[in-house]
Design an enzyme around this catalytic site. Structure first.
Site, mmCIF file in Angstrom:
data_model
loop_
_atom_site.group_PDB
_atom_site.id
_atom_site.type_symbol
_atom_site.label_atom_id
_atom_site.label_comp_id
_atom_site.label_asym_id
_atom_site.label_seq_id
_atom_site.Cartn_x
_atom_site.Cartn_y
_atom_site.Cartn_z
ATOM 1 N N THR A 195 0.836 -1.209 0.000
ATOM 2 C CA THR A 195 0.000 0.000 0.000
ATOM 3 C C THR A 195 0.868 1.254 0.000
ATOM 4 O O THR A 195 0.636 2.188 -0.782
ATOM 5 C CB THR A 195 -0.924 -0.007 1.242
ATOM 6 O OG1 THR A 195 -1.723 -1.192 1.180
ATOM 7 C CG2 THR A 195 -1.818 1.209 1.281
ATOM 8 N N CYS A 207 -17.785 -3.857 2.119
ATOM 9 C CA CYS A 207 -19.074 -3.629 2.754
ATOM 10 C C CYS A 207 -19.376 -2.136 2.811
ATOM 11 O O CYS A 207 -18.527 -1.371 3.246
ATOM 12 C CB CYS A 207 -19.042 -4.190 4.167
ATOM 13 S SG CYS A 207 -20.022 -5.659 4.322
HETATM 14 N N1 PLP Z 1 -1.629 -4.485 -4.482
HETATM 15 C C1 PLP Z 1 -2.133 -5.713 -4.654
HETATM 16 C C2 PLP Z 1 -2.338 -6.226 -6.053
HETATM 17 C C3 PLP Z 1 -2.448 -6.507 -3.559
HETATM 18 O O1 PLP Z 1 -2.957 -7.730 -3.744
HETATM 19 C C4 PLP Z 1 -2.228 -5.986 -2.254
HETATM 20 C C5 PLP Z 1 -2.583 -6.770 -1.070
HETATM 21 O O2 PLP Z 1 -3.310 -7.713 -1.102
HETATM 22 C C6 PLP Z 1 -1.691 -4.695 -2.132
HETATM 23 C C7 PLP Z 1 -1.404 -3.981 -3.264
HETATM 24 C C8 PLP Z 1 -1.440 -4.096 -0.783
HETATM 25 O O3 PLP Z 1 -0.255 -4.641 -0.235
HETATM 26 P P1 PLP Z 1 0.002 -4.604 1.346
HETATM 27 O O4 PLP Z 1 -0.976 -5.553 1.946
HETATM 28 O O5 PLP Z 1 1.427 -5.059 1.505
HETATM 29 O O6 PLP Z 1 -0.186 -3.196 1.796
#
Ligand code: PLP
Length: 377
Positions: A50, A311
């Protein structure tokens, strides 16, 4: 990691235990660079996918716009993870960005011609393009080479969210020609809360976090043990990639065949061709079911899977990915993603196939929470 936790130094400190922690971090950086085909100096450690996505999108946007005020367009796909879509939307709301979403086909693959037209309309106004390597819900692999080819004609930087692809697809930062790449440790079997943005040398990225400038474009004391764990997990995943992929592809195909056998009206979402989807992904919509109900029923049998729904006010909303693919909203609400990884076994698949018919039956009988809007009395 256990050994690394015994080192109490801060990797930014100059004393002996600080230097020990720094050594761990720099060794991890080299390992990660080797695994991803980039230079160690291009690895920026973050708190995960993220943060890396936010840093890439906002950081590239701000740096590109500072270079030329006309660069205000952000192009991304309609099926990105919220870690990409939300900062892009935020730039639109707060920073005057003009957002363009690339449409996808019914399998979730981006429309490359649409992207070409978006860029060609006014290439000088495009700040960046962000397209994921593979989708986290339906597993569809995106044609990144084509995205890079279109962008590079106009010198537009490309960010790729490779959270789902690292350690699974054959990624090479230098060869793939991407400018910024997001990876997350917990998706390759490492600890949670750590990841990296790989940013090509010479690509300007404005910082999100200001402070001690511990990393290029990123401040904050580094979690050396987590970084060491991330590097160990990534190199193990990359080194064993071919064997793992071959094994989980067989499991995935067995899972798909089994689900279709016991629930014949289940709809497989994503690319039906094996090479077009992540090897460990199987995503199904179950007509007449609420995904969350099905998830809990399976969880009670020890089977852990996920829905792509969010949700809103207590009512599950269908996944934006499925809606972008043109899936009927009612059907989309009954969807589940089954992910297989390096520790999955045929016994796990068998347990799912055994538990699924009763769970689907119960979920169908339970019905759905609805808000009815009707003109009839
Ligand atoms: N991008 C994708 C494609 C993801 O699947 C995820 C998490 O599932 C993220 C970004 C976010 O990563 P993080 O959980 O390390 O913040």
């Amino acid at each position: 990691m256990t050994a690394a936790y015994a080192i109490t130094g801060n990797a930014s400190s100059l004393h002996a235990s600080g230097r020990q922690a720094r050594k761990l971090v720099e060794e991890a950086r080299e390992t990660i660079a080797g695994a991803l085909g980039c230079r160690p100096g291009e690895v920026i450690f973050t708190s995960g996918g993220t943060e890396s996505d936010n840093l890439a999108i906002k950081g590239l946007f701000w740096a590109r716009r500072a270079g030329d005020q006309r660069r205000i367009q952000v192009i991304t796909s309609s099926v990105e993870h919220h870690a990409v879509l939300d900062p892009v939307e935020w730039l639109g709301t707060h920073e005057g960005a003009v957002v363009q979403l690339i449409p996808v086909d019914s399998h979730g693959q981006i429309d490359v011609d649409a992207l070409r037209e978006m860029v060609a309309a006014d290439p000088g106004s495009v700040a960046l393009i962000s397209v994921m390597a593979a989708n986290n819900e339906v597993g569809t692999v995106q044609p990144l080479n084509e995205v890079v080819a279109i962008a590079s004609e106009h010198g537009i930087p490309v960010h790729c969210d490779a959270v789902q692809a690292a350690g699974v697809l054959d990624l090479n930062f230098a060869i793939d020609g991407i400018d910024a790449l997001t990876v997350s440790s917990h998706k390759v079997g490492g600890p949670h809360g750590v990841g990296a943005l790989v940013a090509a040398r010479g690509v300007a990225i404005e910082a999100l976090l200001h402070g001690g400038a511990h990393e290029r474009s990123r401040s904050g004391t580094l979690d050396a043990p987590a970084i060491a764990g991330f590097a160990a997990a990534l190199i193990a995943a990359v080194d064993q990639r071919e064997q793992t992929v071959a094994r989980i592809e067989v499991l995935r195909d067995s899972l798909i065949k089994g689900v279709r056998h016991v629930v014949p009206d289940a709809v497989l979402q994503g690319d039906p061709v094996a090479s077009g989807r992540l090897p460990g992904n199987a995503h199904f919509s179950f007509p007449g079911c609420e995904g969350d109900a099905l998830l809990m029923l399976l969880d009670a049998r020890g089977i852990e899977c996920s829905t792509g729904s969010a949700c809103t006010a207590g009512i599950p909303e269908p996944s934006h990915v499925l809606l972008a693919m043109g899936v009927d909203p009612e059907l989309a609400r009954g969807s589940l993603r089954f992910s297989l990884g390096s520790t999955s076994t045929q016994a796990d698949v068998d347990a799912l196939i055994e538990a699924l018919p009763a769970a689907v039956d119960r979920a169908r009988r339970a019905g759905r929470p609805r808000i009815r809007i009707s003109s009839e009395a």
